[in-house]
Design an enzyme around this catalytic site. Structure first.
Site, mmCIF file in Angstrom:
data_model
loop_
_atom_site.group_PDB
_atom_site.id
_atom_site.type_symbol
_atom_site.label_atom_id
_atom_site.label_comp_id
_atom_site.label_asym_id
_atom_site.label_seq_id
_atom_site.Cartn_x
_atom_site.Cartn_y
_atom_site.Cartn_z
ATOM 1 N N ASP A 197 0.906 -1.150 0.000
ATOM 2 C CA ASP A 197 0.000 0.000 0.000
ATOM 3 C C ASP A 197 0.940 1.193 0.000
ATOM 4 O O ASP A 197 1.579 1.480 1.019
ATOM 5 C CB ASP A 197 -0.882 0.017 1.247
ATOM 6 C CG ASP A 197 -1.889 1.150 1.174
ATOM 7 O OD1 ASP A 197 -1.486 2.280 0.830
ATOM 8 O OD2 ASP A 197 -3.074 0.921 1.428
ATOM 9 N N HIS A 198 1.076 1.870 -1.140
ATOM 10 C CA HIS A 198 2.171 2.832 -1.238
ATOM 11 C C HIS A 198 2.019 4.000 -0.264
ATOM 12 O O HIS A 198 2.982 4.691 0.031
ATOM 13 C CB HIS A 198 2.378 3.311 -2.685
ATOM 14 C CG HIS A 198 1.387 4.333 -3.153
ATOM 15 N ND1 HIS A 198 0.151 4.006 -3.628
ATOM 16 C CD2 HIS A 198 1.453 5.679 -3.226
ATOM 17 C CE1 HIS A 198 -0.498 5.105 -3.976
ATOM 18 N NE2 HIS A 198 0.274 6.145 -3.739
ATOM 19 N N HIS A 260 -5.759 2.831 1.099
ATOM 20 C CA HIS A 260 -5.048 4.008 1.611
ATOM 21 C C HIS A 260 -5.761 4.686 2.783
ATOM 22 O O HIS A 260 -5.146 5.015 3.802
ATOM 23 C CB HIS A 260 -4.849 5.039 0.496
ATOM 24 C CG HIS A 260 -4.275 4.459 -0.770
ATOM 25 N ND1 HIS A 260 -3.329 3.461 -0.766
ATOM 26 C CD2 HIS A 260 -4.511 4.739 -2.083
ATOM 27 C CE1 HIS A 260 -3.016 3.158 -2.019
ATOM 28 N NE2 HIS A 260 -3.724 3.915 -2.826
HETATM 29 C C1 BG6 Z 1 -3.703 4.820 -6.301
HETATM 30 C C2 BG6 Z 1 -5.075 4.914 -6.913
HETATM 31 O O1 BG6 Z 1 -3.601 3.691 -5.491
HETATM 32 O O2 BG6 Z 1 -3.458 5.984 -5.530
HETATM 33 C C3 BG6 Z 1 -5.192 6.173 -7.748
HETATM 34 O O3 BG6 Z 1 -5.315 3.780 -7.726
HETATM 35 C C4 BG6 Z 1 -4.814 7.393 -6.945
HETATM 36 O O4 BG6 Z 1 -6.513 6.314 -8.278
HETATM 37 C C5 BG6 Z 1 -3.477 7.199 -6.265
HETATM 38 O O5 BG6 Z 1 -4.762 8.494 -7.821
HETATM 39 C C6 BG6 Z 1 -3.173 8.330 -5.300
HETATM 40 O O6 BG6 Z 1 -1.858 8.206 -4.868
HETATM 41 P P1 BG6 Z 1 -0.983 9.483 -4.521
HETATM 42 O O7 BG6 Z 1 0.305 8.934 -4.031
HETATM 43 O O8 BG6 Z 1 -0.862 10.283 -5.782
HETATM 44 O O9 BG6 Z 1 -1.765 10.226 -3.463
#
Ligand code: BG6
Length: 503
Positions: A197-198, A260
């Site tokens: 989960d980045h 997230h």
């Molecule tokens: C991803 C989603 O996991 O996270 C995207 O699939 C979203 O739809 C993105 O835009 C948001 O990540 P960050 O790091 O740009 O906030």
């Protein structure tokens, strides 16, 4: 633990640690993620001396390509997306020697046998000693196939040496996630499964733990006695762009809330873990999720707002009669001793007023007895806003006297990462790849976390159709119904405050 009294700096984790020699195989190496995120992150780690001298990176994908072509593509990706602007010169040349390409169809068992031979032929293979990390950056329908084929080819014999990193989405509901889990676990032990989960790799998200548990001023107030409500906003200014095909099948609830948003919620609400090791931390996070009741018909219609931005259905690869939500606002309750009675408001959406991820801890109003005559019944609430992106920082709002007049005014104290530490901030994927190479699973999600998050999301998803679909204009903060959700509680979304994002 290193302690340097003169700076009062305490070195806790292993940023300085260097992984043992390894080979990383990226499945789906022709995809966007590899060129935009994974290889630039590895290049950054290499530049900073955080990779060992001996390592190999193998891209595995369907398209025919030579090593040199793969290197060229990765160079272009890194030039565009690495936080180091230049990929010219010896640093890239040196890094590029570690990149290789292996062509194969994911279901083709023969391709894995060839891969196994190839891995043994790569330079320094003895020093690598079977230490393999397999990164599944493929479409989700291939996750189980790749894992099973790796196992069959004898490439996953030892959970201490070989691990699988799995990208999102991890299932589309509780049942499919359980099925995926079962099939992955038949190829590899749970401890060797690293679910990405980045958001957990973001510096500011990790800082939540430090803010809460390395300070004595916040934690005593971090409970229902002092906190009125908690607001978590992850808004994005862009619409669905070119991802209509994927997004229309997913929607905001599955795309953002199940993963997230739930991670942000658990880190905000969890009890202090017994230690910072992976299992203690994940135990506490899962306890939070278990304390959130599933939604029933009544709580669903009272506490969930779904909406779609105007014009969404005209976007490429989006169904003309699509009922997919691009926005969701939800009121969640954590039924435990610390949080009983405190609403947690979550909202996320595309096409909103601005990009902003923020957690706002809103405190109960101070008693107004002394100031009632002049300031009325209600003094402004104090709050702590934790800005995750952009303009990362922490922002405390309290009431102060205006000079020369007996007037109260809310004022701010700000901590901004940029002014304190400069603009350097490692990318989430750098941290996550480095941790996976060090075999540290703290920032990866465990199977029970995934299961509990799906339980909550499923209870919403199953009854979706009984909720009205609101609409909102692009560039707004979502539908009016989202504001109403908080108004009932006598509050408003504080992340809309125009002063936010200024520092
Ligand atoms: C991803 C989603 O996991 O996270 C995207 O699939 C979203 O739809 C993105 O835009 C948001 O990540 P960050 O790091 O740009 O906030």
């Amino acid at each position: 633990m290193d302690y340097t009294p003169q700076h009062e700096t305490c070195v806790i984790d292993g940023a300085a640690r260097c992984p043992a020699p390894f080979t990383l195989v990226i499945f789906g190496a022709s995809g966007d993620l590899t060129a935009r995120k994974l290889v630039p992150a590895l290049f950054n780690l290499h530049r900073e001396g955080r990779l060992p001298e001996v390592f190999q990176i193998v891209g595995f994908a369907r398209r025919e390509k030579t090593d040199d072509e793969f290197r060229r593509e990765m160079k272009e990706g890194s030039a565009q997306f690495s936080r180091f602007s230049s990929v010219e010169g010896s640093e890239w040349q040196d890094f590029a020697q570690h990149l290789h390409y292996h062509v194969g169809e994911f279901p083709d068992t023969e391709a894995y046998r060839r891969l196994s031979v190839r891995l043994q032929e790569l330079p320094n293979h003895e020093q690598i000693g079977g230490r393999y990390l397999f990164y599944l950056a493929t479409a989700p329908e291939f996750f189980s196939v790749v894992a099973a084929n790796l196992k069959e080819a004898g490439l996953l014999p030892d959970a201490d040496l070989q691990q699988l990193v799995v990208e999102k989405p991890f299932g589309t509901d509780a049942a499919s996630a359980a099925k995926l889990n079962a099939s992955l676990q038949s190829s590899v032990a749970e401890r060797a499964l690293y679910r990405i989960d980045h958001y957990l790799g973001k510096e500011t998200v990790q800082n939540l733990l430090y803010l809460r548990f390395a300070n004595s001023i916040f934690e005593p107030m971090w409970n229902r006695r002092y906190i009125d409500n908690v607001q978590i906003t992850v808004s994005e200014a862009e619409g669905v762009g070119t991802r209509g095909g994927y997004y229309d099948q997913s929607g905001a609830l599955r795309d953002m809330v199940q993963n997230h948003m739930m991670q942000l919620l658990t880190l905000t609400a969890m009890e202090p873990p017994a230690s910072l090791d992976a299992e203690s931390l994940r135990d506490e996070k899962v306890k939070v999720l278990r304390s959130i009741p599933s939604f029933d018909t009544t709580s669903l219609s009272d506490r969930i707002v779904r909406a779609q931005y105007e014009g969404y259905t005209t976007k490429p690869k989006v169904a003309a009669d699509s009922k997919t939500e691009t926005f969701i606002a939800a009121e969640l309750h954590i039924e435990n001793w610390r949080w009983s009675g405190v609403p947690f408001y979550l909202r996320t959406g595309k096409g909103m007023a601005r990009r902003s991820s923020e957690i706002t801890i809103v405190f109960r109003r101070p008693p107004s007895v002394l100031f009632q005559a002049k300031c009325g019944q209600h003094l402004a609430r104090n709050y702590i806003a934790i800005r995750l992106q952009p303009n990362e920082g922490v922002h405390v709002r309290f009431n102060a006297k205006t000079p020369g007049r007996a007037v109260l005014q809310p004022v701010d104290m700000d901590f901004a990462y940029k002014s304190e530490f400069g603009s350097y901030s490692p990318e989430a994927y750098e941290r996550l790849l480095h941790d996976a190479l060090l075999q540290d699973s703290t920032l990866f999600t465990r199977d029970d976390e995934v299961r509990e998050a799906w339980r909550i999301v499923d209870s919403i998803q199953k009854q979706w159709s009984m909720l009205p679909m609101h609409s909102y204009s692009l560039g707004s903060w979502g539908p009016r119904a989202s504001a109403e959700l908080l108004k009932r509680h006598g509050c408003r979304w504080l992340a809309e405050d125009p002063r936010f994002g200024q520092v």
